[in-house]
Structures are given as C-alpha cells and as structure tokens.
Design an enzyme around this catalytic site. Structure first.
Site, PDB file in Angstrom:
ATOM      1  CE1 TYR A 188      38.507  45.880  23.811  1.00  0.00           C
ATOM      2  CE2 TYR A 188      40.704  46.808  24.005  1.00  0.00           C
ATOM      3  CZ  TYR A 188      39.468  46.543  24.551  1.00  0.00           C
ATOM      4  OH  TYR A 188      39.198  46.929  25.840  1.00  0.00           O
TER       5      TYR A 188
ATOM      6  CE  LYS B 247      41.519  43.718  25.895  1.00  0.00           C
ATOM      7  NZ  LYS B 247      40.923  44.647  26.848  1.00  0.00           N
TER       8      LYS B 247
ATOM      9  CD  GLU C   9      35.964  43.422  34.135  1.00  0.00           C
ATOM     10  OE1 GLU C   9      37.093  42.939  33.949  1.00  0.00           O
ATOM     11  OE2 GLU C   9      35.061  43.334  33.276  1.00  0.00           O
TER      12      GLU C   9
ATOM     13  CG  LEU D  39      39.044  40.793  29.566  1.00  0.00           C
ATOM     14  CD1 LEU D  39      38.281  40.583  28.260  1.00  0.00           C
ATOM     15  CD2 LEU D  39      40.077  41.893  29.390  1.00  0.00           C
TER      16      LEU D  39
END
Ligand code: PDD
Length: 296
Positions: free
Chosen positions: A47, A160, A193, A217
C-alpha cells in the site's frame, strides 16, 4: 441483504470519499472486496498513503516509485502504474477536494485459499480519495508523548506491506497510555521508527536518523527532511539510535506523510529536552511547511 457490517462508515468524511477498484469508481461506502481476496486472507498486498495539498498529490513520483519497489519485492508483476496514476488524478479532480489523502492498495487478487501465488488471479487495485481534516495541528505546535514498544514485526519493514498487526498492537498500547506514537525497540537495543512514522533525534546540534535497510520503511518525509536539513546546513547522520540514549537527546521528532514533522517531547514519561519542541525541530517544521506551500 447483509446486516450493516460497516456502521463506522457512516462518518460524513467517509460518505464523501470516492473509491476506485480496477478502474470502476464508486462511493467508498459502497466499495466491496471479495472474501477470497488474498490481501484480506493473507495480507498479500502492499500500500501507499499520499497527501494532497491544494488539489495536487504531494511527492507523487516518490510514492509511485516506492509502490513499484514494494510490488517488486513481493513479486507482484503486471501492475500498470502509469494508468493507476492517471486514474488517481481523474478521481481527485472529480472529487474537487483540495486538502485530501489518497490510500492505495494492491493485492494479489482473489483465488482459492492456498499459500503459493495463484496462476491467473487478477490483482486488485484499490484506491480511495478522502478529504483531509488535519488532526495534528495542535500536536505539531505543542509536541506529543511517545512510548517505547518491542518491535514484533517481520524482518522486511522496508516493504510497505499491509501486514500491520505489529504496528496496530504498538499504536493501541500507546493510545492506552495516552501517547500519540509508539517507537519500536529491537532486540539489538536500537529504536528504529514509529508505528507509522520515521524517527529523528538531535544530539550536539546534529540531526540523526536510523539508516535505511530492512528494519525501517524508507520514509518519503524522512528523505525530504534529510535534504531540507542539507539546504539549511544542519548536519545530518544516518546511524542507529539506541534506546539507552533516548533521554540524552536534546530533541526528538517523528515524520510521516500525514503527521509531517511531529515533535516528541517525552518518551515513557521522561522529558526530552525541556519538554518543548526544540529549535531544530521548529526549523524543520517550518522548512517542510514552506516546501509544501511551494516556497522552496
Ligand atoms: N505510514 N514508517 C512506517 C512504519 C510507516 O508506516 C510510515 C508511513 C512511515 C513514514 O513514511 P512516509 O514519510 O513515506 O509517509 C514510516 C503511512 C502514512 C500509514 O501507514 O498511514
């Protein structure tokens, strides 16, 4: 007729949202996915989330390039990204939204439930366009609380993928403690993250962010901030951040497509700096805002 399975879709913003499934457009509230879709059954899907400012998709190329990367890494071939891009622009124009968000998801399609890739399945290309009423305005001004949480995700966080249970559980734990974001701690002692954001710290006036690799990511806002820092002559370093160092950083912030630059003023209840957004965070927020409004 099925009972109403989607009571939360009665939200007025979602009522206005427009969806597109393999080229057919419809109100989002009427979009339906087959029960045997592999995105639903296996999380066999990738996505993107884009922000639209003043009617224009922001960093569209970068998001489409990252989508191409994710598709490549899960061996999902044959998606016409130029056509997808045109469809997004058309639906966006049709919506008339100026401030909006675009959610895109590509799945390997519907097939009998068996793990290997199905021969002949038609990938599902879903996107929807929704008006964006910025929920972070006050949070950007005052800063937010964050907490640390074990990184329970898989080992390819650079893709992702829609397999977001590790993110969901962490973000829920944060919400239950009154925090806006959870920061992932890995077995090697590093903090990688946030659940939906990239992480930055400031030490001795230098802006530090974990390096690219499979643990994070490659955030598009992250790389934008790194290049803006370069222009502002703020020194940057891409190196691991350790959980044990968190309290020693003078500033901390997280970045993301919808969050933009969000100051973190406390982690696990302990203040970062003087519990106020710091000067480098402020400069990066301002520079990002100027860039978005076309002044860069
Ligand atoms: N999240 N890290 C993770 C795990 C993310 O899911 C995201 C984005 C980011 C920031 O990436 P970018 O700057 O390209 O938005 C970092 C999206 C917005 C989401 O899942 O809603």
């Amino acid at each position: 007729m099925q009972p109403d399975l989607f009571p939360l879709l009665q939200d007025p913003a979602l009522q206005q949202a427009i969806a597109s499934i393999n080229g057919a457009t419809m109100p989002l509230s009427e979009a339906r996915i087959p029960a045997l879709d592999r995105g639903f059954l296996f999380g066999d899907a990738v996505y993107e989330v884009l922000r639209v400012y003043r009617g224009r998709p922001w960093l569209f190329n970068e998001h489409m390039q990252r989508l191409a990367y994710s598709l490549g890494e899960i061996h999902l071939a044959g998606i016409n990204l130029d056509r997808l891009r045109q469809r997004i622009l058309q639906v966006l124009a049709q919506s008339g939204f100026a401030e909006a968000m675009v959610y895109i998801q590509i799945t390997r399609g519907a097939a009998p439930r068996r793990h290997p890739f199905p021969a002949g399945a038609v990938p599902l290309e879903l996107f929807y366009v929704q008006e964006f009423d910025d929920p972070y305005i006050e949070a950007r001004r005052a800063g937010v609380q964050a907490m640390t949480f074990p990184d329970l995700r898989w080992q390819r966080c650079d893709i992702k993928s829609t397999n977001l249970l590790g993110n969901v559980l962490a973000r829920q734990a944060a919400a239950e403690r009154g925090c806006t974001e959870a920061l992932f701690c890995r077995p090697d002692g590093t903090v990688s993250e946030g659940t939906h954001t990239s992480l930055f710290a400031v030490a001795s006036g230098r802006l530090i962010t974990p390096p690219r690799g499979t643990a994070i990511l490659p955030g598009i806002t992250r790389s934008t901030i790194l290049s803006l820092a370069g222009r502002l002559q703020v020194a940057t370093e891409e190196r691991p951040l350790f959980q044990s160092q968190l309290r020693s950083f003078t500033e901390l912030f997280v970045t993301g497509t919808t969050s933009e630059v969000l100051p973190v003023v406390a982690v696990d209840g302990a203040a970062i700096g003087n519990r106020q957004p710091g000067p480098i965070t402020r400069r990066m927020q301002e520079a990002y805002r100027e860039m978005v409004s076309g002044e860069y």
